[in-house]
Design a protein around this motif. Structure first.
Motif: not given
Length: 148
Positions: A6, A8, A74-77, A79-81, A91
């Protein structure tokens, strides 16, 4: 294959993007002026108007693209945000359009969009020295993972 970690980042420096757009705008203006000086006077009015309007369109688009504000990516593992300052995160998918090593142009397409709401995100290394490598790894690995 392991998922990228992850990450950000908040992006607020766009010097390379501004320089590229200003170079495009000045180059367009220089070519049109050179054309007008060299052969433009002998050309029909319609052609001169078309060249002038086309040039104005390029200049206007370049100048409009200069107005980019800070945003968080941000990449949460999974999805990109994308969060533009003052707005809720959205998202979506992130694609690399151009990667020059120290500068990238990314295309963010929100989930469920028809493509009209996409965002072009200029990302540069200056200002992101510490997380730069991790961001590039996540951007490239996440794209491959989404398509497998």
């Amino acid at each position: 294959m392991r998922a990228p970690p992850t990450i950000e980042v908040t992006l607020q420096r766009f010097g390379c993007w501004h320089a590229a757009l200003l170079t495009l705008a000045l180059g367009t203006a220089a070519v049109v002026v050179a054309w007008l000086v060299a052969v433009g006077a002998q050309q029909p009015w319609g052609l001169r108007w078309a060249v002038g309007l086309g040039s104005a369109g390029v200049l206007g688009s370049a100048l409009a693209a200069l107005r980019i504000g800070p945003f968080a990516l941000r990449w949460d593992g999974a999805q990109w945000w994308l969060a533009k300052m003052g707005l809720e995160p959205v998202a979506g998918e992130l694609h690399v359009a151009i990667d020059l090593g120290n500068w990238m142009l990314l295309r963010f397409v929100p989930e469920g969009s028809t493509g009209r709401q996409l965002s072009w995100l200029p990302v540069q290394r200056p200002g992101l020295e510490v997380p730069w490598h991790a961001l590039r790894c996540a951007v490239h690995a996440a794209v491959k993972r989404q398509h497998t």
